[in-house]
Design a protein around this motif. Structure first.
Motif, PDB file in Angstrom:
ATOM      1  N   TRP A 177      -5.869  -1.167   2.518  1.00 15.06           N
ATOM      2  CA  TRP A 177      -5.673  -2.431   1.849  1.00 15.06           C
ATOM      3  C   TRP A 177      -5.191  -3.453   2.867  1.00 15.06           C
ATOM      4  CZ3 TRP A 177      -1.940  -5.997   0.772  1.00 15.06           C
ATOM      5  CH2 TRP A 177      -2.250  -6.898  -0.238  1.00 15.06           C
ATOM      6  N   PRO A 178      -5.682  -4.661   2.900  1.00 19.72           N
ATOM      7  CA  PRO A 178      -6.466  -5.377   1.890  1.00 19.72           C
ATOM      8  C   PRO A 178      -7.971  -5.332   2.137  1.00 19.72           C
ATOM      9  CG  PRO A 178      -5.667  -6.961   3.481  1.00 19.72           C
ATOM     10  CD  PRO A 178      -5.193  -5.598   3.941  1.00 19.72           C
ATOM     11  N   ASN A 179      -8.463  -4.317   2.852  1.00 19.82           N
ATOM     12  CA  ASN A 179      -9.891  -4.243   3.155  1.00 19.82           C
ATOM     13  C   ASN A 179     -10.709  -3.554   2.065  1.00 19.82           C
ATOM     14  OD1 ASN A 179      -9.523  -5.578   5.608  1.00 19.82           O
ATOM     15  ND2 ASN A 179      -8.993  -3.677   6.642  1.00 19.82           N
ATOM     16  N   PHE A 180     -10.120  -3.367   0.907  1.00 22.21           N
ATOM     17  CA  PHE A 180     -10.883  -2.943  -0.264  1.00 22.21           C
ATOM     18  C   PHE A 180     -10.390  -3.761  -1.447  1.00 22.21           C
ATOM     19  CE2 PHE A 180      -7.307   0.067  -0.237  1.00 22.21           C
ATOM     20  CZ  PHE A 180      -6.887   0.061  -1.561  1.00 22.21           C
ATOM     21  N   ASP A 181     -11.253  -3.947  -2.394  1.00 23.55           N
ATOM     22  CA  ASP A 181     -10.935  -4.777  -3.555  1.00 23.55           C
ATOM     23  C   ASP A 181     -10.321  -3.900  -4.646  1.00 23.55           C
ATOM     24  OD1 ASP A 181     -10.833  -6.493  -5.724  1.00 23.55           O
ATOM     25  OD2 ASP A 181     -12.887  -7.225  -5.474  1.00 23.55           O
ATOM     26  N   HIS A 182      -9.059  -4.123  -4.934  1.00 22.44           N
ATOM     27  CA  HIS A 182      -8.359  -3.311  -5.939  1.00 22.44           C
ATOM     28  C   HIS A 182      -9.014  -3.407  -7.318  1.00 22.44           C
ATOM     29  CE1 HIS A 182      -6.618  -7.297  -6.590  1.00 22.44           C
ATOM     30  NE2 HIS A 182      -6.390  -6.884  -7.813  1.00 22.44           N
ATOM     31  N   ARG A 183      -9.785  -4.451  -7.569  1.00 26.54           N
ATOM     32  CA  ARG A 183     -10.437  -4.618  -8.877  1.00 26.54           C
ATOM     33  C   ARG A 183     -11.614  -3.661  -9.056  1.00 26.54           C
ATOM     34  NH1 ARG A 183     -11.116 -10.868  -7.998  1.00 26.54           N
ATOM     35  NH2 ARG A 183     -11.701  -9.900  -6.044  1.00 26.54           N
ATOM     36  N   GLU A 184     -12.028  -2.989  -7.993  1.00 23.16           N
ATOM     37  CA  GLU A 184     -13.107  -1.997  -8.069  1.00 23.16           C
ATOM     38  C   GLU A 184     -12.586  -0.607  -8.442  1.00 23.16           C
ATOM     39  OE1 GLU A 184     -15.734  -4.039  -4.500  1.00 23.16           O
ATOM     40  OE2 GLU A 184     -14.522  -2.270  -4.062  1.00 23.16           O
ATOM     41  N   ILE A 185     -11.277  -0.418  -8.420  1.00 21.94           N
ATOM     42  CA  ILE A 185     -10.676   0.894  -8.670  1.00 21.94           C
ATOM     43  C   ILE A 185     -10.452   1.083 -10.167  1.00 21.94           C
ATOM     44  CG2 ILE A 185      -8.736   2.422  -8.149  1.00 21.94           C
ATOM     45  CD1 ILE A 185     -10.530   1.605  -5.715  1.00 21.94           C
ATOM     46  N   LEU A 186     -11.028   2.167 -10.707  1.00 19.67           N
ATOM     47  CA  LEU A 186     -10.922   2.466 -12.134  1.00 19.67           C
ATOM     48  C   LEU A 186      -9.828   3.474 -12.438  1.00 19.67           C
ATOM     49  CD1 LEU A 186     -14.735   2.902 -12.703  1.00 19.67           C
ATOM     50  CD2 LEU A 186     -13.360   0.939 -13.373  1.00 19.67           C
ATOM     51  N   ALA A 187      -9.619   4.422 -11.542  1.00 19.37           N
ATOM     52  CA  ALA A 187      -8.634   5.481 -11.743  1.00 19.37           C
ATOM     53  C   ALA A 187      -8.287   6.077 -10.391  1.00 19.37           C
ATOM     54  CB  ALA A 187      -9.196   6.565 -12.660  1.00 19.37           C
ATOM     55  N   ALA A 188      -7.141   6.729 -10.329  1.00 18.90           N
ATOM     56  CA  ALA A 188      -6.734   7.413  -9.103  1.00 18.90           C
ATOM     57  C   ALA A 188      -6.323   8.836  -9.456  1.00 18.90           C
ATOM     58  CB  ALA A 188      -5.576   6.679  -8.436  1.00 18.90           C
TER      59      ALA A 188
END
Length: 123
Positions: free
Chosen positions: A55-66
């Motif tokens: 992070w911030p090189n990925f968009d957190h809004r693309e993450i559905l679950a961990a």
């Protein structure tokens, strides 16, 4: 191993509605990393790049679950099957609607076949 109880039509309806309401497919498993969520295994709307982006090189809004957020220990299954759990979640998103449709189709075929058998027996 016990045989699971068969799904009722109402349960099939509920599963279909849940699938319809969820974020559209496809879903992917991603391995990400950063100073706040070290070793993050996630289900995402975008494919894994293999780069373990931080992070911030990925968009957190693309993450559905961990299935793993190791540091701090927010998400960390005791059995350590993070990757397997993420793969199952991602696969289930596409499989559940297909399984519901297949069950409905098979039930319809069984009902039609049963009706034909009764008709033949009446002759």
């Amino acid at each position: 191993m016990t045989t699971p109880e068969l799904l009722s039509d109402e349960e099939l309806d509920q599963l279909g509605e849940l699938a319809q309401a969820a974020t559209p497919v496809p879903w992917f498993v991603r391995s990400l990393d950063d100073g706040h969520a070290m070793n993050l295994v996630a289900v995402s709307t975008t494919p894994d790049t293999g780069l373990g982006e931080r992070w911030p090189n990925f968009d957190h809004r693309e993450i559905l679950a961990a299935t793993l957020v190791q540091h701090p220990r927010y998400v960390d299954a005791a059995d350590e099957w993070w990757d397997e759990n993420a793969q199952f979640i991602a696969a289930a998103r596409e499989a559940v609607p297909r399984l519901v449709a297949e069950i409905r189709s098979l039930r319809s075929q069984l009902k039609a076949s049963s009706s034909e058998d009764r008709s033949r027996g009446a002759n």
